[in-house]
Motif scaffolding. Sequence first.
Motif, PDB file in Angstrom:
ATOM      1  N   UNK A   1      53.955  41.899  40.495  1.00 52.08           N
ATOM      2  CA  UNK A   1      53.965  41.497  39.035  1.00 52.08           C
ATOM      3  C   UNK A   1      53.538  42.631  38.156  1.00 52.08           C
ATOM      4  N   UNK A   2      52.503  43.253  38.352  1.00 53.97           N
ATOM      5  CA  UNK A   2      52.110  44.394  37.950  1.00 53.97           C
ATOM      6  C   UNK A   2      52.374  45.831  38.015  1.00 53.97           C
ATOM      7  N   UNK A   3      53.387  45.855  38.996  1.00 47.49           N
ATOM      8  CA  UNK A   3      54.303  47.232  39.199  1.00 47.49           C
ATOM      9  C   UNK A   3      53.679  47.856  40.377  1.00 47.49           C
ATOM     10  N   UNK A   4      52.578  47.345  41.075  1.00 46.13           N
ATOM     11  CA  UNK A   4      52.097  48.024  42.254  1.00 46.13           C
ATOM     12  C   UNK A   4      53.038  47.793  43.617  1.00 46.13           C
ATOM     13  N   UNK A   5      53.186  48.850  44.303  1.00 44.14           N
ATOM     14  CA  UNK A   5      53.870  48.737  45.579  1.00 44.14           C
ATOM     15  C   UNK A   5      53.248  48.391  46.825  1.00 44.14           C
ATOM     16  N   UNK A   6      53.655  47.600  47.507  1.00 45.87           N
ATOM     17  CA  UNK A   6      52.947  47.271  49.004  1.00 45.87           C
ATOM     18  C   UNK A   6      53.963  47.376  49.999  1.00 45.87           C
ATOM     19  N   UNK A   7      53.204  47.633  51.231  1.00 46.73           N
ATOM     20  CA  UNK A   7      54.343  47.745  52.456  1.00 46.73           C
ATOM     21  C   UNK A   7      53.626  46.778  53.444  1.00 46.73           C
TER      22      UNK A   7
ATOM     23  N   UNK B   1      60.222  41.972  48.512  1.00 46.75           N
ATOM     24  CA  UNK B   1      59.929  40.821  47.526  1.00 46.75           C
ATOM     25  C   UNK B   1      59.502  41.301  46.052  1.00 46.75           C
ATOM     26  N   UNK B   2      59.856  40.650  45.081  1.00 44.07           N
ATOM     27  CA  UNK B   2      59.452  41.279  43.786  1.00 44.07           C
ATOM     28  C   UNK B   2      59.133  39.864  43.123  1.00 44.07           C
ATOM     29  N   UNK B   3      58.216  39.815  42.462  1.00 46.60           N
ATOM     30  CA  UNK B   3      57.921  38.829  41.578  1.00 46.60           C
ATOM     31  C   UNK B   3      57.660  39.357  39.872  1.00 46.60           C
ATOM     32  N   UNK B   4      58.599  38.721  39.041  1.00 43.64           N
ATOM     33  CA  UNK B   4      58.269  39.173  37.468  1.00 43.64           C
ATOM     34  C   UNK B   4      58.129  38.176  36.748  1.00 43.64           C
ATOM     35  N   UNK B   5      56.983  38.330  35.930  1.00 45.30           N
ATOM     36  CA  UNK B   5      56.535  37.416  34.979  1.00 45.30           C
ATOM     37  C   UNK B   5      57.953  36.911  33.971  1.00 45.30           C
ATOM     38  N   UNK B   6      57.555  35.436  33.779  1.00 47.85           N
ATOM     39  CA  UNK B   6      58.642  34.784  33.005  1.00 47.85           C
ATOM     40  C   UNK B   6      58.121  33.830  32.253  1.00 47.85           C
ATOM     41  N   UNK B   7      58.780  33.552  31.287  1.00 48.67           N
ATOM     42  CA  UNK B   7      58.407  32.362  30.274  1.00 48.67           C
ATOM     43  C   UNK B   7      58.022  31.035  31.043  1.00 48.67           C
TER      44      UNK B   7
ATOM     45  N   UNK C   1      44.680  29.082  34.494  1.00 47.61           N
ATOM     46  CA  UNK C   1      46.094  28.623  33.758  1.00 47.61           C
ATOM     47  C   UNK C   1      47.115  29.221  34.809  1.00 47.61           C
ATOM     48  N   UNK C   2      48.398  28.331  34.996  1.00 44.91           N
ATOM     49  CA  UNK C   2      49.382  28.708  35.396  1.00 44.91           C
ATOM     50  C   UNK C   2      50.153  29.931  35.077  1.00 44.91           C
ATOM     51  N   UNK C   3      50.614  30.641  36.107  1.00 42.77           N
ATOM     52  CA  UNK C   3      51.256  32.122  35.883  1.00 42.77           C
ATOM     53  C   UNK C   3      52.935  31.728  36.442  1.00 42.77           C
ATOM     54  N   UNK C   4      53.540  32.080  35.421  1.00 45.99           N
ATOM     55  CA  UNK C   4      55.215  31.852  35.927  1.00 45.99           C
ATOM     56  C   UNK C   4      56.037  33.064  36.125  1.00 45.99           C
ATOM     57  N   UNK C   5      56.648  32.957  37.067  1.00 48.16           N
ATOM     58  CA  UNK C   5      57.353  34.260  37.351  1.00 48.16           C
ATOM     59  C   UNK C   5      58.830  33.739  38.086  1.00 48.16           C
ATOM     60  N   UNK C   6      59.744  34.741  38.102  1.00 48.19           N
ATOM     61  CA  UNK C   6      61.030  34.666  38.629  1.00 48.19           C
ATOM     62  C   UNK C   6      60.907  35.602  39.798  1.00 48.19           C
TER      63      UNK C   6
END
Length: 132
Positions: free
Chosen positions: A45-51, A119-125, A97-102
Amino acid sequence: MTQKITQELLDELILLERQLLEPSVRESKERLSILLDDDFYEISANGLLFNKRHVLSRLPSEKVPQFYNQDFRGQMLADNIAQLTYHAAYRRNAYSNLQFSLRMSIWRKNAHGWQLLFHQGTPSPEFMLNYD
């Protein structure tokens, strides 16, 4: 053109996706290695890449967050490539707090079965959680 995913395969991939959230799986390099494709990578979600190597070295020692996931949708991208999208919410501990993502995951079928390729998680409303 994408192909329709069968309900049976969608259910199987949801089960595999949810296994990746189980503490017993996340703490096991062996079980993670079976679920992750050798070519796996993730964009956080913060743009880091992991293998796969990064995940196997850090995930087993991380504290498992509390996860909720819902609204799964799937489609076939090729005969052996499937895509899942879903909504997820998580918190690091009972006081945060809960963090929401798509979320989006791409699964590839190979000689080992279905393995997570991307896999990718993008913050969402914020969205309404379904606790079923």
